[in-house]
Scaffold this active site. Sequence first.
Site, PDB file in Angstrom:
ATOM      1  N   HIS A  44      -7.176  -5.725  -0.419  1.00 26.93           N
ATOM      2  CA  HIS A  44      -5.468  -4.996  -0.326  1.00 26.93           C
ATOM      3  C   HIS A  44      -4.809  -6.084   0.411  1.00 26.93           C
ATOM      4  CE1 HIS A  44      -4.300  -1.458  -0.199  1.00 26.93           C
ATOM      5  NE2 HIS A  44      -4.199  -1.591   1.518  1.00 26.93           N
ATOM      6  N   SER A  92       1.001  -1.270  -0.030  1.00 28.12           N
ATOM      7  CA  SER A  92      -0.251  -0.274  -0.074  1.00 28.12           C
ATOM      8  C   SER A  92       1.260   0.921   0.013  1.00 28.12           C
ATOM      9  CB  SER A  92      -1.052  -0.140   1.248  1.00 28.12           C
ATOM     10  OG  SER A  92      -2.336   1.028   0.862  1.00 28.12           O
ATOM     11  N   ASP A 145      -9.168  -6.377  -4.462  1.00 23.33           N
ATOM     12  CA  ASP A 145      -8.902  -4.660  -3.872  1.00 23.33           C
ATOM     13  C   ASP A 145      -9.477  -3.673  -4.091  1.00 23.33           C
ATOM     14  OD1 ASP A 145      -7.157  -3.394  -2.663  1.00 23.33           O
ATOM     15  OD2 ASP A 145      -4.965  -3.259  -3.147  1.00 23.33           O
TER      16      ASP A 145
END
Length: 754
Positions: free
Chosen positions: A728, A608, A696
């Site tokens: 995610h 991320s 995601d």
Amino acid sequence: MRCSFRLVSSMNPRLDRNVRNGVVQTVNMESLARMEPGAMSTLFREYSGHPIPVSAFVTAIDKNVLNGRTLTLSTVWSQNETVGGAKLRYSQQWVLIQNNSKKTDIDILPPSPGSLLHGELLSSYSPSGDLKAVVRETSSHCAGNLYLEVWSKYGIQKVLDLTALNKHGRVYEDGQFGVLSWSVCESRVLYVAERKRLPAESSAPVSSPSASGSSPYTAGKDTNVFTEDWGEGLTSKSIPVLCVADVAKGTVTVLQGVPSHVSPGQALWAHDGNRVFFVGWWHEPFRLGLRFCSNRRSALFSLDLKGNCECLSGDTHSVSSPRLSPDGRFLVYLQGQVFGPHNQCLTMQQYDLEKRNISVLVDLVKRPKKGEFAGLYEALPPHCWAADSQRVVFSSARRNWRDLFVVDRNTRRITRLSEPEIHGSWKLLTIQNDLMVVHCSHLNEVPHLMVAFLPLAGLKTLLSWELLNEGRLGIIVDVLDISPSPQEDNPEYSGLDFGALLVTPNHLPSGTKVPLVVFVHGGPHSQFYTEWNVTSASLARLGFAVLMVNYRGSTGFGQDSILSLTGNVGSQDVKDVQRAVLTALADQTACEKVVSLDPNKVVVMGGSHGGFLACHLIGQYPDFYKACAIRNPVINAATLLGTSDIVDWRYSCVGLQYTYDQLPTPEALTTMLQKSPIIHASQIKAPVLLMLGGKDRRVSPHQGLELYRSLKSRGTPVRLLWFDQDGHSLDHVNTQADCFLNIVLWFQQHLYLH
């Protein structure tokens, strides 16, 4: 920089080993180079299979047994079953005996064997502990049927077929909305579920639960109308309702009166049993992702059973974790700002139900001094009050640690109860009958439980912790405090420092040079704790050193640190990580080293925002990092703008204000692009491993594809792993093992460890 803490743990023969073809072998750098992928996978699966405690409940038995009071500790654990690739939950019980003459002494009997929990979505003990409610999903009659069961010591007492009653949709089991709360009289159970959809409502505006059939669009049955949900990790949640199950009557009632512009959750009963408290999140004009976001507009409400609703808190903040005192008079809850950084320092508010006023119990901490309380950053456990209704116990981040604290309601004094230098990071699971149950772990110590009785106010010296289980691994942990150089200081928030955790193996010959993996956390407003981390422990056991960096903007260092990163992503956080790496490489003599770091074998990984930083690092320092592995990275904030469930973050992280009616401007898009790693793609030399989740909702997988195509067009080595059914976090058991193995092989290949 100074080495503030270092722990070398003893070997545990069961844990400190690798298996290849059924033969136990010691790992050194040569065997790492020769180790088969199957052995690496076996090691990771063994480490990832360690159970983690997730909840606890204490029941007191008021009778003398062996000159003491008997307590039953019921716990729920989560464990990865790595053979079948499943996540399991099981229960386990301990019997504790409190000494009558010395109340702080506890005798612990051996625990019962674990018992697998089949199909339990939620469970909750009644206030007395005599009853247990369970929401269970079972396929014994019909796939997906939901039941509410009530159990006692005599077995099952009542079963409500929630599917057959047809009052609502699926029960919410998540940690954001979901709850299962008993009334004080133990005759009713409160929970949250998806509102029942009527056939004529399939085309009604989903954000208006009170929409009537008078609309010309409600007559049809168009199933293609878009339905909003609450984003990543909450994709099946749209319109929650509060439900009450009457155990004796066998009925379920959906409570009326919740304002139509909010979605209710985190509900609990008032002591009189005639009303409930709940948190309501604004879902107008549209929903934004809630998971990992403590900055969403919400308020604390009171709702009686006749449908009369009242907002108890202000309606311009973010509210969560309401908890009622044992005497029923005081309600504490957490409060933060709306928008801005997704995770911030929170305040603890106190609502006096008799005087009907609100006061601050724990204030925001802007810049903590080292060793002092650094602010509140996480949810309160379901039970957090002392029996005297005067003190609240909670856990929160403090620099690189998670510590245990108690705040006195009268004096507002905050006292630390944990001993991080001994047991790492502490997380409170519950406090009942003044018995605290804490989940402890360290980077070199697997999760375990500690218990102790909370002494009377001002008598911390009487605190005596008892360990229920333990296990150590053979790695070394250095906790580093790092200051930016004068050129890297933030003039608006001058003088801030940050931290890092260096994990190194201690099973290698003294003087061995080991490759360094720079591990960068996401968020960006989250952190690495000195707590069990499967990836870091496994990498260290395979002969890597791991540097986990808590750059400025991480939680646990005060609100000033969090705000300092706003508008400075891609620069301040990048420089902090690089400063931490250079500091770790240079610090070869500050502490005695079993092994040393090889400055020519440095790689980087993250997910991320951690992937965002990793790509910046290999782009801004192209000759320094030899390889990179990233999970669902943010590559281009400008192109991510319309594809994320948290569109507001793309504005706030680059220093722009966000409103719901915000439209992108050329200036805003330029700013987002300039702060994104895609602008450095042409400079990247390090081979890149990409791991993307097809589902995601937070960071579109097309972000990773954008980098993949850019690198492919320039001939830079790149490999892409696509996990079609993952979101995610890529947290499916087999996905985690697959990613770890590919990361190790990628680093091996490009560090020439073969």
